[in-house]
Structure formats: C-alpha cells, structure tokens
Motif scaffolding. Structure first.
Motif, mmCIF file in Angstrom:
data_model
loop_
_atom_site.group_PDB
_atom_site.id
_atom_site.type_symbol
_atom_site.label_atom_id
_atom_site.label_comp_id
_atom_site.label_asym_id
_atom_site.label_seq_id
_atom_site.Cartn_x
_atom_site.Cartn_y
_atom_site.Cartn_z
ATOM 1 N N SER A 24 35.554 -32.859 5.432
ATOM 2 C CA SER A 24 35.222 -31.441 5.557
ATOM 3 C C SER A 24 35.020 -30.789 4.204
ATOM 4 O O SER A 24 34.271 -29.823 4.073
ATOM 5 N N GLY A 25 35.669 -31.314 3.167
ATOM 6 C CA GLY A 25 35.519 -30.724 1.857
ATOM 7 C C GLY A 25 34.151 -30.949 1.253
ATOM 8 O O GLY A 25 33.589 -30.065 0.616
ATOM 9 N N ALA A 233 38.925 -25.140 3.355
ATOM 10 C CA ALA A 233 39.293 -24.158 2.337
ATOM 11 C C ALA A 233 38.786 -24.590 0.961
ATOM 12 O O ALA A 233 38.275 -23.772 0.185
ATOM 13 N N VAL A 234 38.910 -25.888 0.665
ATOM 14 C CA VAL A 234 38.427 -26.396 -0.615
ATOM 15 C C VAL A 234 36.913 -26.256 -0.710
ATOM 16 O O VAL A 234 36.373 -25.873 -1.757
ATOM 17 N N MET A 238 34.570 -24.236 -3.510
ATOM 18 C CA MET A 238 33.507 -24.878 -4.288
ATOM 19 C C MET A 238 32.197 -24.125 -4.156
ATOM 20 O O MET A 238 31.425 -24.022 -5.108
ATOM 21 N N LEU A 239 31.923 -23.575 -2.966
ATOM 22 C CA LEU A 239 30.696 -22.817 -2.780
ATOM 23 C C LEU A 239 30.683 -21.545 -3.617
ATOM 24 O O LEU A 239 29.630 -21.086 -4.060
ATOM 25 N N ARG A 240 31.864 -20.964 -3.833
ATOM 26 C CA ARG A 240 31.948 -19.746 -4.653
ATOM 27 C C ARG A 240 31.914 -20.057 -6.141
ATOM 28 O O ARG A 240 31.709 -19.165 -6.956
ATOM 29 N N ALA A 241 32.122 -21.322 -6.491
ATOM 30 C CA ALA A 241 32.108 -21.714 -7.889
ATOM 31 C C ALA A 241 30.675 -21.821 -8.395
ATOM 32 O O ALA A 241 29.709 -21.799 -7.627
#
Length: 267
Positions: A24-25, A233-234, A238-241
């Motif tokens: 999922s990550g 959640a991880v 990562m998408l916001r990074a």
C-alpha cells in the motif's frame, strides 16, 4: 501450514504485516520483498503465492474503490461537478493501463503456461541487474529515460513473462511505468494492473489444483490489513513530499528488491 510451530506462525504474521505495508505504501513489492523472508520460515513457494495473490486482489481493489470515492466526494463538495455531468478524473490511468496490458498479455500467458525460454536463474539475474541500474538513477535524482518505445516494450514484455511464472515481475514493470505516470496515479494504476495479472495467475492455480490455503486467510488477512493501513499513511506523506524525495524512496526500495533478488539467484 498445519504442522508449523507458534513461532513460525508468528513470523509469518509479521511478514504479512510487512507485505501489506510495502504494497500500500508504494503500490508494488509486496511479493518480492516478503517471499524471501517467508521462504526462510517454510521453503514452499506454492504455499505462500496463493495467499499473497488473494491479499493483493482484496487490498488493491479496496484501495482503488476508496480513493475514487474520495475523489468523487471532493469533486461534489467543490461544486465544480455534479453526479451525471461530466467525467470525474479517476485515480487510475485506464488509457495507459490498456496500452501496457496489450503489450504484456501474451508474455504473461506464456509465463503462466510455463513455457520457459531461458533458465530461470539467468532470466532473474538479468531482470534484477536492470532494476538495480534503474534504482540508482532514481536515488541520484536522474531517472533513466530510455527514449525508445522499443526498450520500454521489451521491459514490459519481460515483466509480463516473469509475472506469469511467479509474482516478482513488478520491479521491471515499475521501472517503465514510473516514467510515464504522475505520482498521484502511479500506485492505483499499478494496483489495477496487478489485479488483472494476479486474476490470471489465480485462475492458473485453480486449474492446476494448487491449495489456496483458504483457512489461513482468516488470520493472515487481518495481519496484512494492519500493514496496509500503515502503508496508506506513508504513501500520503510521500505524495506531499517533493518529487525528488518520492523518487529517492522509490529508488531505495527498488535497489533493496534487486539486491535481495541478486543474492537469492547467486545462492
């Protein structure tokens, strides 16, 4: 799996938590990053492959459905679209998915039928070396661009073939797909692809009379679900990074996968 000790059951449960987290990550790696550890507990791949396959079918379809529900709700609340008017943007790039499936489907079926064209160790070694090269390019923030549709097609065909003979074709496929999709659509498009490919694989298991280990899904599905929630959640973080951070994480996982694969082939 009926004759295992409690310690072995506990280790298998923890590995499936890890498998759900990775899947999922990042949208891939659930099989290739867990199988080496599972085989250390019980060296019988056909015991674990049906379990991993069912988990992928369940969680990939669930994630795609939830994400598209979120997209629909956000669109409706914004007032920019209403139900029945226009087409909402899906989290899956279906057009691209159809294109790569057309390339992969024949090699996939050949792999499922077991028509081996190269020794498995040789083919695995080639794939993991290619993936290692891709991963380094992502880590140093210089993703490889083949500039050739022929090369991409070759990689997708090899990935389809390997996914037919086992469940570890993802690294080669992701090395191509990650070049052409935005990161917001990468994971869910991969999930849709895995769902289709694994459905074919599961049909082959049923046809061959492989034990699907259905009773063990009762306790292993919750284990994978725990990892799945953590991985979601991880993935959101990562998408916001920044994009370079995302690809460095992607490259690190790919390098881990390929390193494990090279050592397993060499052993």
């Amino acid at each position: 799996m009926s004759d295992l000790t409690m310690v072995q059951y506990g280790l298998i449960g923890l590995i499936f938590v890890w498998s759900g987290f990775v899947r999922s990550g990042l949208g891939f790696g659930g099989a290739v990053l867990s199988l080496p550890f599972l085989l250390l507990v019980l060296d019988q791949p056909l015991v674990f492959l049906p379990l991993i396959s069912v988990h992928l079918l369940v969680f990939s379809s669930l994630t795609i459905w939830i994400n598209n529900r979120k997209t629909q709700s956000a669109t409706d609340e914004s007032g920019r679209q209403t139900p029945g008017r226009g087409a909402r943007e899906s989290t899956v790039d279906w057009q691209y998915l159809r294109r790569i499936l057309a390339i992969m489907i024949v090699p996939k079926l050949i792999g499922v039928l077991g028509l081996i064209t190269l020794p498995s160790k040789v083919l695995s070694a080639i794939i993991f070396v290619i993936v290692a090269l891709y991963s380094v390019s992502y880590i140093i923030n210089r993703p490889f661009r083949s500039g050739s549709k022929t090369v991409d097609t070759l990689f997708l065909m090899l990935g389809g073939y390997i996914s037919g003979t086992s469940l570890i074709g993802a690294p080669l496929i992701i090395a191509v797909v990650a070049q052409h999709l935005p990161k917001e659509k990468l994971r869910d498009t991969l999930f849709a692809l895995w769902f289709i490919l694994v459905t074919i694989k599961m049909a082959a298991f049923v046809w061959a009379g492989v034990d699907l280990q259905l009773i063990h899904h009762l306790w292993l599905l919750p284990c994978a679900a725990v990892g799945h929630v953590i991985g979601l959640a991880v993935h959101d973080r990562m998408l916001r990074a920044e994009t370079p951070v995302f690809f460095r994480v992607l490259g690190t996982v790919l390098l881990t996968v390929s390193t494990i694969g090279i050592f397993s082939v060499a052993g």
